[in-house]
Design a protein around this motif. Structure first.
Motif, mmCIF file in Angstrom:
data_model
loop_
_atom_site.group_PDB
_atom_site.id
_atom_site.type_symbol
_atom_site.label_atom_id
_atom_site.label_comp_id
_atom_site.label_asym_id
_atom_site.label_seq_id
_atom_site.Cartn_x
_atom_site.Cartn_y
_atom_site.Cartn_z
ATOM 1 N N GLN A 144 0.852 -1.221 0.026
ATOM 2 C CA GLN A 144 0.090 -0.071 0.132
ATOM 3 C C GLN A 144 0.795 1.341 0.229
ATOM 4 O O GLN A 144 0.707 2.197 -0.537
ATOM 5 C CB GLN A 144 -0.920 -0.033 1.239
ATOM 6 N N SER A 148 0.796 4.044 -2.978
ATOM 7 C CA SER A 148 0.370 5.409 -2.783
ATOM 8 C C SER A 148 1.605 6.409 -3.281
ATOM 9 O O SER A 148 1.344 7.479 -3.816
ATOM 10 C CB SER A 148 0.383 5.570 -1.082
ATOM 11 N N ASP A 151 0.549 6.498 -6.774
ATOM 12 C CA ASP A 151 -0.523 7.447 -6.901
ATOM 13 C C ASP A 151 -0.209 8.851 -6.922
ATOM 14 O O ASP A 151 -0.754 9.631 -7.731
ATOM 15 C CB ASP A 151 -1.511 7.185 -6.044
#
Length: 163
Positions: A144, A148, A151
């Protein structure tokens, strides 16, 4: 401690040089030219120091060093200074450790500007967007975190018009 005296140091230096030259001759005969030459080089140092005046300087440095060490060992005032120096080093190290462990303050939130509106500081960074309420599971924390980061990179590229 005795003071520097030309009359006693000249015979002393000449005597050291003569002893060194005799030892150099013996080293030359037993171990070869290199050892003998090195011995001659060391043997000439006392007289050269005397003739250049550097022997007086060396004598003063040795005398001052012995005086300082003697004063250091037998003076309670100096030991108090050494103790204070140690305390200051320990306090400095402790403050560095304490500074590294203090909790981070939460960044102050700014009012969000409408999308596409330019501000004095530029567009709002991607990290200023509200975080999701769901907590990540322990097993996928690394994945994750990696996603991120991607992203954020994608968001930056989109803001600059790069797809």
């Amino acid at each position: 401690m005795p003071d520097f005296n030309d009359l006693t140091l000249l015979p002393f230096c000449v005597g050291l040089t003569l002893l060194g030259l005799i030892g150099s001759w013996a080293a030359w005969r037993r171990r070869g030219v290199a050892a003998g030459t090195r011995g001659v080089a060391w043997s000439l140092l006392p007289v050269s120091l005397y003739l250049t005046g550097l022997l007086e300087l060396v004598w003063d440095v040795i005398r001052s060093t012995v005086s300082w060490v003697t004063h250091l060992i037998f003076s309670p005032t100096v030991w108090a200074g050494v103790a204070l120096f140690g305390v200051s080093v320990v306090l400095y190290v402790v403050s560095g450790v304490a500074r590294g462990r203090r909790p981070e303050k939460a960044p102050k939130s700014k009012p969000a500007s409408p999308a596409g509106e330019l501000t004095a500081t530029g567009p709002a960074p991607a990290s200023a967007a509200p975080a999701k309420a769901a907590k990540p599971s322990k097993g996928s924390k690394a994945k994750q975190q990696e996603s991120s980061e991607f992203d954020e990179i994608e968001d930056i590229l989109k803001r600059h018009g790069i797809n």
